[in-house]
Motif scaffolding. Structure first.
Motif, PDB file in Angstrom:
ATOM      1  N   GLY A  43      92.819  13.857  23.101  1.00  0.00           N
ATOM      2  CA  GLY A  43      93.471  14.619  22.051  1.00  0.00           C
ATOM      3  C   GLY A  43      93.079  14.380  20.559  1.00  0.00           C
ATOM      4  N   PHE A  44      92.528  13.165  20.471  1.00  0.00           N
ATOM      5  CA  PHE A  44      92.023  12.776  18.974  1.00  0.00           C
ATOM      6  C   PHE A  44      90.396  12.549  19.049  1.00  0.00           C
ATOM      7  N   LYS A  45      89.722  13.102  18.508  1.00  0.00           N
ATOM      8  CA  LYS A  45      88.295  12.929  18.084  1.00  0.00           C
ATOM      9  C   LYS A  45      88.006  12.307  16.677  1.00  0.00           C
ATOM     10  N   PHE A  46      87.612  11.337  16.717  1.00  0.00           N
ATOM     11  CA  PHE A  46      87.320  10.609  15.524  1.00  0.00           C
ATOM     12  C   PHE A  46      85.899  10.281  15.470  1.00  0.00           C
ATOM     13  N   THR A  47      85.618  10.640  13.895  1.00  0.00           N
ATOM     14  CA  THR A  47      84.279  10.441  13.609  1.00  0.00           C
ATOM     15  C   THR A  47      84.174   9.240  12.491  1.00  0.00           C
ATOM     16  N   GLU A  48      83.246   8.140  12.743  1.00  0.00           N
ATOM     17  CA  GLU A  48      83.102   7.180  11.750  1.00  0.00           C
ATOM     18  C   GLU A  48      82.697   7.757  10.346  1.00  0.00           C
ATOM     19  N   VAL A  49      83.278   7.302   9.307  1.00  0.00           N
ATOM     20  CA  VAL A  49      82.772   7.737   8.011  1.00  0.00           C
ATOM     21  C   VAL A  49      82.011   6.343   7.285  1.00  0.00           C
TER      22      VAL A  49
END
Length: 398
Positions: A43-49
């Motif tokens: 449900g969570f799609k994280f992209t590193e900054v």
């Protein structure tokens, strides 16, 4: 924004915060596991900054030493930032020294101060300045046959000794109480080495701190935000684990995250003291946020879906933050290490947070924490003052 992703260093290290009320990590994790969702990672799609260099996640075991694990992890990242080869530092060396100082303080205060494993972020810097540092391989703190920390028995014995001293049955204190107290610490954690070898050279804890670790303790400051104190001045943070009565700088609510953002973007990580007792903090799912609807008002399906996908959040104000602290809804019960910044699929920013409960959760020991959660539940942050925006530095007189 430039994306920076750096793999954590791999260190060969020995076995591997504390809560204000002294409950151990295993009890806390078990309680938090009741609040989990099987589909959080889908449900969570994280992209590193950005993701600053940091050393491997460790495990504090059944001990309230998160303050030492988180801030020693922070020091290891400072070594990386300075271009040094990082060392897995002994968290229990720091803790033992703090226990000695805490015991002395307890007796001087006639028992009217907190005991137990608990501590604060500044304790690590204070102990480093006074006692130095030791590699974890040279001081594991495991002197009684366990593979992980398990300090309840030691804590019960040392508490009994100090309570007996405060009762002062002789009418006059002798210096022997300190020997009795520290001997128990040594029995469980091991005697501190006066000298030790590291990579072919011999050091004392003080020379190792200066020559190998190389940080300047005076470069680090601790900050918080409470509307009951004047901004840009110092105040004594009144939480039970601030047994040394250290003072912190007071900044405005939004400046807490402004400071963290600036620090991360300029290469400085941040040690973080906070409250993790909220139902919206899930170690298992690796997510923490502040739901717009209070947990108590949610129906069963809403509670079940808390970590199924990103949710709307409550607006955090100075008044709300202060009330939560005053009502004991925010307590100083855990310390972690903020190492990066990420975005979810909706563009909302989260801090990447390194924990010290091993690698058993969905993100191998890391969590994604919203800025609103940090604004609401932070009790203190500690960082290199060079990571603070210059405008705030000037207001603080740093």
């Amino acid at each position: 924004m430039t994306k920076l992703s750096i793999k954590p260093w791999v260190l060969a290290s020995g076995m591997l915060f504390s809560t204000s009320f002294g409950f151990a990590q295993d009890n806390l994790v078990n309680s938090l596991k009741n609040n989990q969702s099987a589909n959080s990672t889908s449900g969570f799609k994280f992209t590193e900054v950005l993701n600053l260099e940091n050393t491997p996640v460790q495990n504090q075991g059944s001990s309230g030493t998160c303050w030492s694990y988180s801030t020693n992890s922070f020091i290891e990242s400072e070594m990386l930032r300075m271009g040094k080869e990082p060392v897995a530092l002994s968290q229990l060396f720091t803790a033992r020294n703090a226990y000695v100082e805490k015991g002395k303080n307890y007796v001087r205060m006639h028992g009217a101060v907190t005991l137990g494993d608990g501590g604060a972020l500044h304790d690590v810097i204070n102990m480093y300045k006074k006692y130095g540092a030791v590699p974890q391989t040279n001081y594991t703190g495991l002197n009684y046959g366990t593979k992980l920390n398990k300090t309840a028995e030691m804590g019960a014995i040392t508490t009994g000794i100090l309570e007996a001293v405060v009762k002062n049955p002789n009418g006059t204190l002798t210096p022997n109480w300190e020997k009795a107290y520290t001997s128990v610490l040594d029995s469980y954690l091991g005697a501190v080495p006066e000298k030790f070898d590291y990579k072919g050279k011999t050091y004392t804890p003080q020379t190792f701190a200066k020559q190998v670790v190389g940080i300047n303790p005076d470069d680090y400051v601790e900050l918080s935000s409470f509307m009951e104190h004047p901004y840009y001045s110092k105040f004594t943070l009144l939480v039970p684990d601030n047994w040394s009565f250290d003072q912190v700088y007071n900044v405005k609510l939004n400046e807490v995250t402004d400071i963290i953002d600036n620090a991360l973007k300029t290469g400085y990580s941040v040690a973080w003291a906070t409250d993790v007792s909220e139902k919206s903090f899930s170690y298992k799912n690796g997510v923490a946020y502040v739901p717009a609807k209070p947990f108590e008002e949610m129906n069963a399906s809403e509670k079940e879906a808390m970590f199924s996908e990103p949710k709307p959040e409550m607006e955090i104000t100075e008044t709300l933050r202060q009330q939560a602290f005053d009502n004991y809804q925010t307590t100083d019960d855990h310390g972690m290490h903020i190492v990066g910044l990420a975005k979810d699929q909706n563009g909302k920013e989260y801090y990447i947070v390194k924990n010290s409960w091993g690698v058993t959760n969905d993100y191998k020991g890391y969590l994604y924490v919203t800025k609103n959660y940090v604004k609401y539940k932070t009790t203190a942050i500690l960082l290199n003052k060079a990571g603070i925006p210059s405008t705030i530095n000037k207001k603080l007189g740093l």
